[in-house]
Structures are given as structure tokens and as C-alpha cells.
Design an enzyme around this catalytic site. Structure first.
Site, short mmCIF file in Angstrom:
data_model
loop_
_atom_site.label_atom_id
_atom_site.label_comp_id
_atom_site.label_asym_id
_atom_site.label_seq_id
_atom_site.Cartn_x
_atom_site.Cartn_y
_atom_site.Cartn_z
N SER A 156 0.83 -1.21 0.00
CA SER A 156 0.00 0.00 0.00
C SER A 156 0.86 1.26 0.00
O SER A 156 0.36 2.35 -0.28
CB SER A 156 -0.92 0.01 1.22
OG SER A 156 -0.17 0.08 2.42
N GLN A 157 2.16 1.12 0.31
CA GLN A 157 3.03 2.30 0.35
C GLN A 157 3.17 2.96 -1.02
O GLN A 157 3.39 4.17 -1.09
CB GLN A 157 4.41 1.92 0.89
CG GLN A 157 4.41 1.63 2.38
CD GLN A 157 5.77 1.23 2.89
OE1 GLN A 157 6.76 1.23 2.14
NE2 GLN A 157 5.85 0.90 4.17
N ASP A 300 1.19 -6.96 9.06
CA ASP A 300 2.36 -6.73 9.90
C ASP A 300 2.25 -7.47 11.23
O ASP A 300 3.25 -7.68 11.91
CB ASP A 300 2.57 -5.24 10.16
CG ASP A 300 3.38 -4.57 9.05
OD1 ASP A 300 3.93 -5.29 8.19
OD2 ASP A 300 3.47 -3.33 9.05
#
Length: 415
Positions: A156-157, A300
Site C-alpha cells: 500500500s506504500q 504486519d
């Protein structure tokens, strides 16, 4: 009840540094995370000519909407993925020649979807060695903006970097996203952009989700950084595993971070969870049950669950986490490798891992220099004394004081 003070969010601190650097005026960031990743981001801004004043409880950033203050620079991004992906994007909106390199670990991690998108927007850049990886050089001359299509199924970064760039372009951006992983992180980005004066329109269409980002820039803000929800997961898991209780102040029902949803996983396994206005409490309430869970949006925290899975009463199956294979290490395989070394039966596929109940034996954890592998298996050590780590210091990436904080918790509980 044991209250644990968790350091500021890495994700929020990185975004706030970008927004502050791009905004008109001086921004104060309150309680930012001070770790290797965020210090590396701030140092990168320094190298690009932005003025960043760092004190313990607050960082002040003098914004430059026109871009870096120097015509050329070489920026070392360390291990930081946000640094390595966000800073070249910020620099592209300026004017000059900017080279970005990173650690061997970060060089292995891809940036191709982002750099392809920047090229599509007219940004001139070159990868010096492997295409789609650092080091890379940006020959910046502002960004016109326009429309593009992005696959953010790997990280998504990539989308966050482009969303943050949008207000710095001349015409704004219209981004069609065909795939998206870790979607809650985009919610963080949009909420933070709103705090710095930019409203992004978001809509579902037959071809994908579309984000309309207006031009016009950002305005400075006084911005508080909430505690890191991913880091909190280790302490929540510890409470659930040890039959104790932990409260994390500062993370409540209005928290920006999707990783707080890890407590819902613990609740489904049998832990008691209370989410208040400004705090979250988890308590172990008997044995943990097995579970099958899709962790695509909170990946994460996949290693956190994997590390306590052997102690569940039934199998733990974690699905849709392919993107964990392209983090600081192949986290899915690292978890499987270490659990097998402990004598635990594990099966894996391309995007899933299944862990059977067992009694782990103590081993030296192969960390692959990944902070999340260390912090996750520290939780395992509550029930498996004697676990050690081949690189315990890699926690400095996000929580330099983790071992001391975890030892203090263990001492308080007497475990």
C-alpha cells in the site's frame, strides 16, 4: 492491570514528516517515534535541505512546498521502506538531481510499481543497477499530474506515496487502483492529509477504486502521533498468552491504525478485549483457541499471531498474506523456519501458513535482521524460556527500547 507506554507509530511519523516537509509553514509533530527508520527519514529531509529540529517530545519541520532546498543530493535511506519510497516521490515535485540508495536489505525490496507510476506522470528517473530497485536517481522538474492506473497488491506504500504527492502536482492526480493490500494504511494516509488541509475523493468503479487528489498544496499543522498499533500487538499477545492483563493508553476506538484490529483476532481466540475512547485492554482468560483468519489488511501482525499459535488448542491458519514475503525478509517463511526449528508442525503455501499445536523447544531465532521476527518470538519466550536471537539489536528499526520494556513487563508479571 499493567499499563504499557508504546512509542509513536512508525507509519504515522513517516507520513507526518512528508506532510510537514511539503506544507506551507512550520509543523510541530508531538510524540514522534524516534527509531532507526524515522531518524533515517528525518536525516533524509536534512540532506535534501529541509529544516528539521528534533527534540525529545516534539519535532519541528519548516515546510517547503516548492521542494528540496538543494539542487542535488545523495540520500541514504537505511533499511526504511517508507524513507526509500516516500522521499524520492517528494523530491520529484522539486527541481534538481537526487540520488537515493539504501541498505542491502532495502535494495532487495521492490519499488517498481511506484517508479513506473512516476515515469507515467513524466518524472525522469533511472534505476542504477537492478530495474525496479534502489539505488535510483530522480531528475526532478516538478510533476504535472494527471491520471494513472496502479497495482498496489504488493504494498500500500506505493499508493500512499502517490496520494501524498498529489497536492504538490500542477493538475492534481486521479489514481485508479486495481489491487490493494493493507487497505487500512490508506485510511491513515487520507485522514492525515485531511489534517494538513487536503480532502481526497474516493469512489468504487467497475475498473477499480478511484482516488481524486486535488492540487493546491498542504498547510502546516500541530500534529500528535498516536502509539504504534503494530508494536502494541506484542504486548497484547503477551497478555493473552500469559493469562495477564495489559492496557495501552492512546489507542482507542478512534485510532487511525488498522493494526489495532489484531485484538479482534485475540478476542476470537478467547481473550477478553475492551476498546475504550482512548485506551485498549487485553486480558488472557483461559486457553487460546485455534483460528482461521484472513490477515491481508493487518499483515504486519501476522508474525505476532504465528509466534503464539503453537499454544492454541487447535490449528491456527493465517491466510492472504503473500505480501509478507516481500517485507524486511520473507516473514512467512521466517516464521515457518523458526517454528519448525522449535519442533512445531507447520505447513505453508504461497499466501498462507498453518501451525499445529505443540510445545516449542528453545532455540536461537534466525531473525533475518527483521525487527518483527524478534519482537514476535519474544512473546513465545514467555512460555518457552531459553529462546535467544541471532540479531536482537535489529529492534532499533522501530522500538530501540523493546527488550527493556518487555523485560520490565515480565518482571511485573513474574514470568
Amino acid at each position: 492491570m499493567t499499563a504499557v507506554e508504546i512509542p509513536g507509530s512508525k507509519s504515522i511519523t513517516a507520513r507526518a514528516l512528508f506532510l510537514a516537509a511539503a506544507a506551507e509553514g512550520v509543523t510541530t509533530l508531538r510524540r514522534p517515534l524516534s527509531s532507526d527508520d524515522t531518524e533515517g527519514f528525518a536525516q533524509g529531509l536534512d540532506t535534501l535541505g529541509y529544516r528539521v529540529e528534533r527534540t525529545g517530545g516534539a519535532w519541528r519541520v519548516e515546510g517547503r512546498p516548492e521542494g528540496p532546498a538543494v539542487p542535488s543530493a545523495e540520500v541514504y535511506c537505511r533499511d526504511g521502506a517508507t524513507t526509500a519510497r516516500f522521499l524520492p516521490t517528494l523530491a520529484a515535485a522539486g527541481h534538481g538531481t537526487y540520488r537515493f540508495d539504501a541498505s542491502a536489505q532495502m535494495r532487495r525490496r521492490p519499488v517498481a510499481p511506484l517508479t513506473r507510476a512516476l515515469r507515467e506522470l513524466g518524472v525522469e528517473l533511472r534505476h542504477e543497477e537492478a530495474e525496479g530497485h534502489h539505488p535510483l536517481t530522480v531528475l526532478a522538474d516538478g510533476v504535472r499530474g494527471g491520471e494513472l492506473t496502479l497495482d498496489a497488491g504488493e504494498s500500500s506504500q506505493y499508493l500512499t506515496a502517490l496520494l501524498l504527492l498529489g497536492p504538490l502536482t500542477r493538475d492534481g492526480l486521479r489514481i485508479t487502483v486495481t489491487r490493494l493490500v493493507s487497505a487500512p494504511y490508506i485510511g491513515i494516509t487520507l485522514a492525515m492529509m485531511r489534517s494538513f488541509g487536503v480532502e481526497v475523493k474516493r469512489e468504487q468503479t467497475p475498473v477499480g477504486e478511484v482516488f481524486d487528489v486535488p492540487s493546491g498544496g498542504y498547510r502546516a499543522a500541530d500534529y500528535p502521533i498516536e502509539p504504534d498499533a503494530s508494536t502494541a500487538s506484542y504486548f497484547f499477545a503477551a497478555a493473552a498468552l500469559a493469562g495477564r492483563e495489559v492496557t495501552v493508553p492512546g489507542l482507542g476506538r478512534d485510532a487511525l491504525q488498522g493494526d489495532l484490529r489484531f485484538v479482534d483476532v485475540l478476542r476470537r481466540m478467547g481473550a477478553r478485549v475492551e476498546i475504550g475512547a482512548d485506551r485498549t485492554t487485553v486480558a488472557g482468560d483461559g486457553p487460546l483457541g485455534g483460528i482461521t483468519v484472513n490477515m491481508r489488511d493487518i499483515s504486519d501482525t501476522m508474525p505476532t499471531l504465528a509466534a503464539i499459535a503453537p499454544f492454541a488448542s487447535g490449528p491456527v491458519r493465517i491466510e492472504d498474506v503473500h505480501n509478507t514475503r516481500v517485507k524486511e525478509c520473507d516473514r512467512l517463511e521466517a516464521c515457518a523456519e523458526n517454528l519448525r526449528a522449535m519442533g512445531i508442525t507447520v505447513a505453508t503455501g504461497d499466501d498462507w501458513i498453518e501451525i499445529l499445536p505443540g510445545t516449542p523447544r528453545p532455540v536461537e531465532i534466525a531473525t533475518h535482521s527483521d525487527h518483527r521476527i524478534v519482537m514476535s518470538f519474544a512473546v513465545t519466550s514467555l512460555r518457552t524460556p531459553g529462546i535467544t536471537f541471532d540479531d536482537p539489536g535489529c529492534v532499533r528499526k522501530t522500538f530501540p527500547g523493546f527488550h527493556e520494556a518487555f523485560a520490565e513487563l515480565r518482571g511485573t508479571w513474574g514470568v
